[in-house]
Enzyme design. Sequence first.
Site, PDB file in Angstrom:
ATOM      1  N   GLN A  62     -15.903 -27.494   2.833  1.00  0.00           N
ATOM      2  CA  GLN A  62     -15.437 -26.114   2.731  1.00  0.00           C
ATOM      3  C   GLN A  62     -15.999 -25.197   3.817  1.00  0.00           C
ATOM      4  O   GLN A  62     -15.417 -24.141   4.086  1.00  0.00           O
ATOM      5  CB  GLN A  62     -15.775 -25.549   1.354  1.00  0.00           C
ATOM      6  CG  GLN A  62     -15.003 -26.250   0.240  1.00  0.00           C
ATOM      7  CD  GLN A  62     -15.326 -25.707  -1.123  1.00  0.00           C
ATOM      8  OE1 GLN A  62     -16.241 -26.185  -1.776  1.00  0.00           O
ATOM      9  NE2 GLN A  62     -14.602 -24.687  -1.548  1.00  0.00           N
ATOM     10  N   ARG A 120     -28.200 -24.305  -2.090  1.00  0.00           N
ATOM     11  CA  ARG A 120     -27.530 -25.556  -2.454  1.00  0.00           C
ATOM     12  C   ARG A 120     -26.418 -25.840  -1.437  1.00  0.00           C
ATOM     13  O   ARG A 120     -25.571 -24.985  -1.184  1.00  0.00           O
ATOM     14  CB  ARG A 120     -26.930 -25.453  -3.858  1.00  0.00           C
ATOM     15  CG  ARG A 120     -26.220 -26.739  -4.281  1.00  0.00           C
ATOM     16  CD  ARG A 120     -25.519 -26.632  -5.629  1.00  0.00           C
ATOM     17  NE  ARG A 120     -24.714 -27.820  -5.824  1.00  0.00           N
ATOM     18  CZ  ARG A 120     -23.585 -27.873  -6.507  1.00  0.00           C
ATOM     19  NH1 ARG A 120     -23.098 -26.780  -7.090  1.00  0.00           N
ATOM     20  NH2 ARG A 120     -22.919 -29.004  -6.626  1.00  0.00           N
ATOM     21  N   HIS A 165     -19.468 -33.926  -2.877  1.00  0.00           N
ATOM     22  CA  HIS A 165     -18.736 -32.741  -3.318  1.00  0.00           C
ATOM     23  C   HIS A 165     -17.281 -32.885  -2.870  1.00  0.00           C
ATOM     24  O   HIS A 165     -16.816 -32.191  -1.966  1.00  0.00           O
ATOM     25  CB  HIS A 165     -19.386 -31.478  -2.731  1.00  0.00           C
ATOM     26  CG  HIS A 165     -18.986 -30.214  -3.422  1.00  0.00           C
ATOM     27  ND1 HIS A 165     -19.906 -29.289  -3.899  1.00  0.00           N
ATOM     28  CD2 HIS A 165     -17.776 -29.701  -3.721  1.00  0.00           C
ATOM     29  CE1 HIS A 165     -19.260 -28.277  -4.453  1.00  0.00           C
ATOM     30  NE2 HIS A 165     -17.961 -28.501  -4.343  1.00  0.00           N
ATOM     31  N   ASN A 209     -20.648 -33.645  -7.714  1.00  0.00           N
ATOM     32  CA  ASN A 209     -20.235 -32.316  -8.155  1.00  0.00           C
ATOM     33  C   ASN A 209     -18.918 -32.399  -8.928  1.00  0.00           C
ATOM     34  O   ASN A 209     -17.933 -32.934  -8.431  1.00  0.00           O
ATOM     35  CB  ASN A 209     -20.042 -31.390  -6.955  1.00  0.00           C
ATOM     36  CG  ASN A 209     -19.665 -29.977  -7.391  1.00  0.00           C
ATOM     37  OD1 ASN A 209     -20.521 -29.217  -7.846  1.00  0.00           O
ATOM     38  ND2 ASN A 209     -18.389 -29.626  -7.289  1.00  0.00           N
ATOM     39  N   GLU A 210     -18.926 -31.874 -10.142  1.00  0.00           N
ATOM     40  CA  GLU A 210     -17.736 -31.718 -10.975  1.00  0.00           C
ATOM     41  C   GLU A 210     -16.878 -32.981 -11.050  1.00  0.00           C
ATOM     42  O   GLU A 210     -15.718 -33.001 -10.615  1.00  0.00           O
ATOM     43  CB  GLU A 210     -16.915 -30.530 -10.493  1.00  0.00           C
ATOM     44  CG  GLU A 210     -17.669 -29.223 -10.613  1.00  0.00           C
ATOM     45  CD  GLU A 210     -16.833 -28.002 -10.237  1.00  0.00           C
ATOM     46  OE1 GLU A 210     -15.714 -28.183  -9.718  1.00  0.00           O
ATOM     47  OE2 GLU A 210     -17.304 -26.880 -10.476  1.00  0.00           O
ATOM     48  N   ASN A 352     -21.894 -25.690 -13.775  1.00  0.00           N
ATOM     49  CA  ASN A 352     -20.994 -24.796 -13.032  1.00  0.00           C
ATOM     50  C   ASN A 352     -20.109 -24.078 -14.049  1.00  0.00           C
ATOM     51  O   ASN A 352     -19.335 -24.722 -14.757  1.00  0.00           O
ATOM     52  CB  ASN A 352     -20.104 -25.583 -12.066  1.00  0.00           C
ATOM     53  CG  ASN A 352     -20.878 -26.264 -10.949  1.00  0.00           C
ATOM     54  OD1 ASN A 352     -22.089 -26.098 -10.830  1.00  0.00           O
ATOM     55  ND2 ASN A 352     -20.188 -27.031 -10.131  1.00  0.00           N
ATOM     56  N   TYR A 354     -17.377 -20.774 -14.770  1.00  0.00           N
ATOM     57  CA  TYR A 354     -16.531 -19.722 -14.206  1.00  0.00           C
ATOM     58  C   TYR A 354     -15.820 -18.874 -15.252  1.00  0.00           C
ATOM     59  O   TYR A 354     -15.679 -17.670 -15.084  1.00  0.00           O
ATOM     60  CB  TYR A 354     -15.486 -20.326 -13.250  1.00  0.00           C
ATOM     61  CG  TYR A 354     -16.091 -20.763 -11.944  1.00  0.00           C
ATOM     62  CD1 TYR A 354     -16.179 -19.899 -10.865  1.00  0.00           C
ATOM     63  CD2 TYR A 354     -16.620 -22.046 -11.793  1.00  0.00           C
ATOM     64  CE1 TYR A 354     -16.768 -20.283  -9.663  1.00  0.00           C
ATOM     65  CE2 TYR A 354     -17.207 -22.446 -10.604  1.00  0.00           C
ATOM     66  CZ  TYR A 354     -17.284 -21.567  -9.540  1.00  0.00           C
ATOM     67  OH  TYR A 354     -17.877 -21.949  -8.361  1.00  0.00           O
ATOM     68  N   GLU A 421     -23.345 -23.219 -10.061  1.00  0.00           N
ATOM     69  CA  GLU A 421     -22.241 -22.427  -9.497  1.00  0.00           C
ATOM     70  C   GLU A 421     -21.811 -21.374 -10.503  1.00  0.00           C
ATOM     71  O   GLU A 421     -21.677 -21.662 -11.697  1.00  0.00           O
ATOM     72  CB  GLU A 421     -21.004 -23.270  -9.168  1.00  0.00           C
ATOM     73  CG  GLU A 421     -21.110 -24.154  -7.968  1.00  0.00           C
ATOM     74  CD  GLU A 421     -19.793 -24.870  -7.685  1.00  0.00           C
ATOM     75  OE1 GLU A 421     -18.717 -24.337  -8.042  1.00  0.00           O
ATOM     76  OE2 GLU A 421     -19.849 -25.969  -7.103  1.00  0.00           O
ATOM     77  N   TRP A 465     -21.657 -18.998  -6.358  1.00  0.00           N
ATOM     78  CA  TRP A 465     -20.625 -19.579  -5.515  1.00  0.00           C
ATOM     79  C   TRP A 465     -19.844 -18.407  -4.937  1.00  0.00           C
ATOM     80  O   TRP A 465     -19.213 -17.690  -5.692  1.00  0.00           O
ATOM     81  CB  TRP A 465     -19.692 -20.519  -6.291  1.00  0.00           C
ATOM     82  CG  TRP A 465     -18.728 -21.119  -5.319  1.00  0.00           C
ATOM     83  CD1 TRP A 465     -17.486 -20.656  -4.976  1.00  0.00           C
ATOM     84  CD2 TRP A 465     -18.969 -22.263  -4.493  1.00  0.00           C
ATOM     85  NE1 TRP A 465     -16.936 -21.424  -3.985  1.00  0.00           N
ATOM     86  CE2 TRP A 465     -17.828 -22.420  -3.670  1.00  0.00           C
ATOM     87  CE3 TRP A 465     -20.031 -23.158  -4.353  1.00  0.00           C
ATOM     88  CZ2 TRP A 465     -17.727 -23.446  -2.735  1.00  0.00           C
ATOM     89  CZ3 TRP A 465     -19.921 -24.167  -3.427  1.00  0.00           C
ATOM     90  CH2 TRP A 465     -18.780 -24.311  -2.622  1.00  0.00           C
ATOM     91  N   GLU A 472     -11.058 -22.739   0.247  1.00  0.00           N
ATOM     92  CA  GLU A 472     -11.093 -22.912  -1.209  1.00  0.00           C
ATOM     93  C   GLU A 472     -10.023 -23.905  -1.676  1.00  0.00           C
ATOM     94  O   GLU A 472      -9.081 -23.572  -2.399  1.00  0.00           O
ATOM     95  CB  GLU A 472     -10.922 -21.553  -1.903  1.00  0.00           C
ATOM     96  CG  GLU A 472     -12.180 -20.704  -1.898  1.00  0.00           C
ATOM     97  CD  GLU A 472     -13.313 -21.318  -2.708  1.00  0.00           C
ATOM     98  OE1 GLU A 472     -13.041 -22.173  -3.575  1.00  0.00           O
ATOM     99  OE2 GLU A 472     -14.476 -20.943  -2.479  1.00  0.00           O
ATOM    100  N   TRP A 473     -10.176 -25.145  -1.214  1.00  0.00           N
ATOM    101  CA  TRP A 473      -9.331 -26.256  -1.644  1.00  0.00           C
ATOM    102  C   TRP A 473      -7.846 -25.919  -1.526  1.00  0.00           C
ATOM    103  O   TRP A 473      -7.407 -25.533  -0.460  1.00  0.00           O
ATOM    104  CB  TRP A 473      -9.754 -26.724  -3.037  1.00  0.00           C
ATOM    105  CG  TRP A 473     -11.245 -26.985  -3.125  1.00  0.00           C
ATOM    106  CD1 TRP A 473     -12.146 -26.351  -3.919  1.00  0.00           C
ATOM    107  CD2 TRP A 473     -12.010 -27.922  -2.337  1.00  0.00           C
ATOM    108  NE1 TRP A 473     -13.425 -26.839  -3.687  1.00  0.00           N
ATOM    109  CE2 TRP A 473     -13.371 -27.794  -2.723  1.00  0.00           C
ATOM    110  CE3 TRP A 473     -11.690 -28.853  -1.341  1.00  0.00           C
ATOM    111  CZ2 TRP A 473     -14.389 -28.559  -2.170  1.00  0.00           C
ATOM    112  CZ3 TRP A 473     -12.708 -29.616  -0.784  1.00  0.00           C
ATOM    113  CH2 TRP A 473     -14.026 -29.468  -1.191  1.00  0.00           C
TER     114      TRP A 473
END
Length: 520
Positions: A62, A120, A165, A209-210, A352, A354, A421, A465, A472-473
């Site tokens: 990213q 991180r 990630h 990650n995730e 993480n 959100y 995050e 984050w 962003e993907w």
Amino acid sequence: MTSGRAVYPGSAVSALDRGPRSTIPMASAATASFAPAPCAWHPEDIPFPSGFAWGAATAAYQVEGGWNADGKGPSVWDTFTHQGGDRVFKNQTGDVACGSYTLWEEDLKCIKQLGLTHYRFSLSWSRLLPDGTTGFINQQGVDYYDKIIDDLLANGIVPMVTLYHFDLPQHLEDQGGWRFDAITEAFDNYAQFCFRTFGDRVKLWITINEPYVVAKDGYEKGIVAPGIMEPGIGAYRTAHNMIKAHAKAWHSYDLLFRKKQHGLVSIALNSDWAEPLDPTCMADQEAAKRYMAFCLGWFAKPIFISGDYPAIMSSQISVMSTKQDYLSSRLPEFTKEEKMMIKGTADFFALNYYTTRKVKHQENTHNEPSVSGDREVEQIMDHSWPVASGSSWLAVVPWGLRKLLKYIKDIYNNPIIYITENGFSQRDPAPLDDTQRWEYFRLTLQEILKAISLDDVNLKGYFVWSLLDNFEWTCGYSCRFGLFHVDFENPALPRVPYRSAIEYAKVISNNGLTKSTEEL
């Protein structure tokens, strides 16, 4: 996503709650009780614990750019974005991104300006090992990460390093990627290489990650790299291998490196909080439990508790598989030896968070297999919740984080927790004076303080984050999560602080909240 993010587990919302917000107290998925905040409780008067980790996070694909520079091999995200097909906003790529591969010193200035105690970041597997194996080691990649780690430590900043990630080396994906068992050995070899190379200085490690996002969006829906669509099969198979790969890497650290390096190893798990739509309805209460089991429990239960999947998840998938004429459950089983290997393979809980959803039971009447169908839950965004301007899925629900932290404390044996995050996006173009976004952060930090002070949650740190606006993907550069604005139209890619960065720096300096402007 979210870990940076464009896609998130809560992004596909099937309905909106158009009715008035309920004033009836909500029953939590854990039916946990919460200590009421005393009337005179003022978060501005209470400091965060001594030594609290204040951080920000990024991920290699990213921010780095330099996608083929200095011997780096291709990753699945290089391939996915280069294939085009409008799967990413305006077919944008991370080829340049924030240019952090050549502009690390600028990133370091941002980190120092904030006064972060921790940073991180993730390692690009294919920058270090171009084909994903230790057959060839790219020394220029090693040098790049050596410099980041050394510069951080020279400035009194603790690195937290993520091994994976989302950016699997394409060479490994060509061999089956996370769907095939051999990946666990390849990941363990990579992890051991990183522990051996950087572990003398890195004391906080995240393996993966995730995994939820990788499994569900990468190998079931196919909406992120590597773009594989295997509904009802791919997500479970890849999650199974990621759990085993994580456990192997943890044991390698424990057996070969811990005694000398004295570090900690965990896995970063994303989770929403789930509230029953009708707190008095048993079906909605059960739906909330299923939601948490299929999101957080899928990975946390085997790793932190039992070595195996949540019973409610296993039974749901088994029943659905039978209805769909499968001879056995679509959820793979761990052997007895694997369960013993997996159980207890995390030294802290990396979360993480959100957003939050209200949920209700939704019977699966379709015969097509899918994770969502197995879960039998409808997700609902309360219309009264504010939504971050850059992401339609990101309802801002700070109290959901407090409830989730308490849930983790109660269900997972009161672990040390780091929020690895948390953040809020802005739509591009984003104002530098992001007053509203800072208010979201401030309310979130208040809820974190309540979790620590009132619920006795063992929370040790918080990472925003993200440090920078970045790729962003699937949203490309259209939504901005950064504490620092990046001008992607300017070849110099200058970083400029948002107001949120300035306010966050004050919190870090005080190790506590200050009164908002409205209160002064």
